[in-house]
Design an enzyme around this catalytic site. Structure first.
Site, PDB file in Angstrom:
ATOM      1  N   LYS A 123       0.825  -1.215   0.000  1.00 23.16           N
ATOM      2  CA  LYS A 123       0.000   0.000   0.000  1.00 23.16           C
ATOM      3  C   LYS A 123       0.857   1.262   0.000  1.00 23.16           C
ATOM      4  O   LYS A 123       0.417   2.324  -0.438  1.00 23.16           O
ATOM      5  CB  LYS A 123      -0.939   0.007   1.214  1.00 23.16           C
ATOM      6  N   GLU A 124       2.080   1.130   0.533  1.00 29.34           N
ATOM      7  CA  GLU A 124       3.031   2.240   0.563  1.00 29.34           C
ATOM      8  C   GLU A 124       4.302   1.766  -0.147  1.00 29.34           C
ATOM      9  O   GLU A 124       5.202   1.213   0.492  1.00 29.34           O
ATOM     10  CB  GLU A 124       3.322   2.665   2.006  1.00 29.34           C
ATOM     11  N   ASP A 153       6.678  -1.039  10.069  1.00 31.45           N
ATOM     12  CA  ASP A 153       5.710  -1.786  10.875  1.00 31.45           C
ATOM     13  C   ASP A 153       5.112  -2.955  10.104  1.00 31.45           C
ATOM     14  O   ASP A 153       4.352  -3.739  10.670  1.00 31.45           O
ATOM     15  CB  ASP A 153       4.602  -0.854  11.381  1.00 31.45           C
ATOM     16  N   LYS A 289       0.676   3.789  14.931  1.00 30.93           N
ATOM     17  CA  LYS A 289       1.783   4.666  14.552  1.00 30.93           C
ATOM     18  C   LYS A 289       2.437   5.321  15.762  1.00 30.93           C
ATOM     19  O   LYS A 289       3.660   5.524  15.782  1.00 30.93           O
ATOM     20  CB  LYS A 289       1.279   5.750  13.590  1.00 30.93           C
ATOM     21  N   ASP A 456      -1.315  12.137  16.157  1.00 28.15           N
ATOM     22  CA  ASP A 456      -0.692  13.441  15.930  1.00 28.15           C
ATOM     23  C   ASP A 456      -1.472  14.547  16.641  1.00 28.15           C
ATOM     24  O   ASP A 456      -0.912  15.322  17.418  1.00 28.15           O
ATOM     25  CB  ASP A 456      -0.572  13.718  14.430  1.00 28.15           C
TER      26      ASP A 456
END
Length: 745
Positions: A123-124, A153, A289, A456
């Site tokens: 996906k990335e 990860d 994350k 975040d």
């Protein structure tokens, strides 16, 4: 222009200045007028509700009016919170040349640890992550002061192989950037945006060869022996043994570049480059994350412990090589003991189509609101990427530092060994263990904070509640550029995850409307409340998109007539809010068509992401589902990319998101047609029906891509027939239920 430090003839040149935007005063005056209109609207609601309760009016009309009062109350609350961003918007300016003079004289450039997180190579794409890493390794900054830590990860040896290739390529790329004085230092961006000269061809060929090797192993899903160049690489990749899965595996830490011994082709020191796949165990919570960032914080502390940390998304590459210097124009004061926790740069994106149909640029979140919060007492929020932290800020309040369980992890600890030193690697493996945080303050009082999927937002919020401050730096040239999801379903899924995370904060003991106001004051508390309660947009949108038009179809309406003076109030509230939003958008270099796309996506999110995210959050609280962090897909196919470039919405998959959207489109189309037919046969009723017909017509205009997807398209991106059928069936059921309730109550 208001300098941030006292200037005199003997004082050093300024590192940064700011000025308050001229629109602040007119915005405040308009806010007073608009607030008066809101109060008048609720006076009318109260007056009408009192009359309804003291009359023989049917229950459906009372219920409809109560629903509209609830919807308007939420809209009013959200409007009040957004005004905080308009009270004192400021624009900052930095002077990196002045900083360089200071740093060159002292010879003390602060160390910089860069954290890059990735979670799924499919996906990335690893090449995207590699380009991000190479762009920051090539910063206009002493290379021996830069350390790049990559958290994988996904625990994929494919990602590790890509970075082995990147480490070799970097020895050529970094001197190439210095020699050419490049501004674009992501290889993909440079070779994609420039007509290469003959001098560039050799470097481009080298990059393309690396890219082919990485893409080949991605297709095969395995690293073939032919691609390995030394025994050290074989040993590293042999750590992926049978039973090694992304959910259950030991820690893998590989030092790919060590500035103590590695040099580029011109003899200059290389930055440190470290690959980390933290230990995963099915019996331990990994905290998504935020957990990965805390592992990076600890591992980097054992190896380099730089006072400045940069957090980056894996697809957010550097677009300006002097960005660290811009950040240090503010952070140098913090390193010496100020209360500044972080410097946030805005997110900018490449590949956005002309009208930004999915509102990926998100100007309110990344540009408009931050400059407003920056003018308040404690600064803007953290958005997860493009942010430079003072490491000390992650360890307690400005006045009371919290010390960790190991002195090597504290921010003042000095590391005087190379990153490959055996004792450092042993310590790094220890602090990356899956159970290391048990019984410690990590995630609660130290490091990046746990408790929300939007780590975040939550981390920045908690830091500012502790007394830390921040600044927003928005230079003319974007500091970072990132990729965007170009599928509507991917965009909505990402927003759904944010919705759940925001509600986790809103309904915790750290609610911004209570804890935030007590800790930071009313303005900062309301600013954070605007985001925490943002999912509540789904309530008024659902009421006005479904309940009100269905009631109208069945002969019940609660809007003023055209001849009623009260209509002027509704017009002012509607036009005033939209006009001010348009002005904000245009002042941040947006276009009218981009603004139209933005407000349309605002409505779409309210009926999809916010609605289903709120339902999911409620189910989790009731114990019916578990938290899940879905990685946003950043891989696109050619047809999908072509549709996006042409400004065409992509549906293509059966999804609950598209069911509610299609239902809203159908309900308001029927409502509008019913209204037109009634006007044709009963012209005298036009005045009573105008407001509802206008609202339904407005919804219809925004739903044009949905009508197009249902009826006019034959490509793969059209609305699935199953979705349209289910939506039509549900609309029929809703109509029958509404008809029954209205005629029996």
């Amino acid at each position: 222009m208001a300098p941030t430090q006292n200037l005199s003839t003997s004082a050093p040149p300024p590192l940064h200045t700011f000025h308050v935007h001229h629109r602040a005063v007119p915005y405040r005056l308009f806010a007073l007028v608009y607030l008066s209109a809101i109060l008048l609207l609720f006076y009318h609601h109260l007056y009408k509700l009192t009359n309804l309760l003291h009359s023989t009016t049917s229950f459906p009309l009372v219920f409809l009016h109560l629903s509209m009062v609830l919807a308007d109350a939420i809209l009013a609350f959200m409007w009040i919170t957004v005004q905080v961003f308009r009270m004192r918007p400021i624009q900052r300016r930095t002077f990196p040349d002045n900083l360089v003079k200071v740093l060159d004289e002292s010879g003390k450039y602060p160390g910089l640890d860069v954290f890059i997180c990735t979670a799924d190579p499919y996906k990335e794409p690893p090449m995207s992550v590699v380009n991000t890493a190479l762009s920051v390794m090539a910063y206009e900054y002493p290379t021996d002061r830069i350390s790049v830590y990559v958290s994988d990860d996904g625990g994929s040896k494919l990602t590790l192989f890509a970075f082995m290739e990147a480490a070799r390529f970097a020895r050529h790329w970094l001197p190439f950037c210095r020699e050419k004085r490049l501004v674009e230092r992501s290889p993909d961006a440079y070779f994609g945006n420039n007509h290469c000269s003959s001098e560039d061809e050799e470097m481009k060929t080298m990059y393309e060869a690396m890219k082919v090797r990485v893409e080949n192993i991605m297709e095969r899903g395995e690293v073939n022996e032919e691609y390995l160049t030394c025994q050290r690489e074989r040993v590293a990749l042999n750590k992926w043994r049978p039973g090694f899965t992304r959910q259950d595996h030991p820690t893998v830490i590989e030092v790919l570049l060590d500035n103590g011994e590695d040099r580029d082709i011109t003899g200059h020191k290389m930055p440190n480059l470290v690959y980390i796949a933290r230990e995963k165990s099915k019996s331990s919570s990994h905290h998504f994350k935020a957990g990965a960032l805390n592992v990076l914080t600890r591992v980097s502390a054992t190896m380099t412990n730089a006072p400045v940390i940069l957090t980056l998304d894996c697809d957010m590459y550097s677009n300006d090589p002097i960005t660290p210097l811009r950040a240090l124009c503010f952070l140098m004061e913090s390193i010496k003991g100020s209360e500044l926790a972080y410097v946030q740069f805005p997110q900018h994106f490449c590949g956005i189509n002309k009208n930004d149909i999915y509102a990926n640029e998100n100007k309110r979140l990344y540009r408009v609101n931050p400059i407003g919060m920056d003018g308040l007492q404690q600064g803007t929020y953290y958005v997860g990427t493009g942010c430079f932290f003072h490491r000390r800020a992650l360890f307690g309040s400005p006045s009371s530092q919290l010390f960790t369980e190991r002195r090597e992890l504290n921010p003042e600890h000095v590391v005087d060994k190379d990153v490959k030193f055996e004792a450092l690697l042993s310590m790094a493996h220890l602090v990356a263990n899956s159970n290391y945080e048990d019984g410690t303050n990590w995630g609660s009082k130290i490091g990046f904070r746990y408790g929300s999927l939007v780590e975040d937002y939550y981390t920045g919020y908690k830091l500012q509640c502790e007394g830390w401050k921040s600044v927003f730096c928005d230079p003319e040239r974007p500091a970072f550029l990132g990729d965007i999801p170009i599928s509507l379903h991917d965009v909505l899924s990402q927003n759904k995850r944010w919705t759940i995370g925001l509600l986790e904060v809103a309904f915790s003991k750290y609610c911004p409307s209570t804890y935030g106001i007590r800790s930071m004051g009313i303005l900062m508390g309301l600013a954070y409340s605007h985001f925490a309660f943002g999912p509540f947009w789904s309530i008024p949108f659902t009421i006005y998109a479904f309940l009100v038009p269905l009631a109208f179809i069945n002969g019940v309406s609660s809007f003023p007539k055209v001849t009623d003076l009260l209509l002027c109030l509704y017009v002012f509230l509607f036009v005033g809010a939209y006009a001010q939003d348009l002005i904000d958008f245009l002042l941040t270099n947006g276009t009218i068509m981009q603004w139209w796309s933005d407000q349309r996506m605002w409505l779409i999110r309210g009926l999809t992401s916010h609605l289903f995210g709120s339902i999911d959050f409620l189910l989790q609280k009731l114990g019916f589902s578990a938290l899940r962090f879905d990685v946003t897909n950043k891989v696109v196919d050619e047809e999908q990319s072509k549709q996006y470039e042409n400004g065409v919405f992509k549906f293509g998959v059966t999804s609950p998101f598209f069911v509610t959207l299609t239902m809203a489109a159908i309900v308001n189309l029927i409502t509008f047609v019913v209204g037109v037919l009634r006007v044709v046969f009963l012209p005298e009723k036009f005045g009573e029906m105008f407001v509802q017909m206008f609202i339904s017509g407005f919804v219809m205009v925004n739903c044009w891509p949905i009508y197009e997807g249902i009826a006019l398209r034959v490509d793969k991106g059209r609305m699935p027939r199953k979705t349209a059928t289910i939506s039509l069936l549900l609309v029929g059921i809703l109509h029958c239920v509404t008809f029954y309730l209205i005629n029996t109550c």
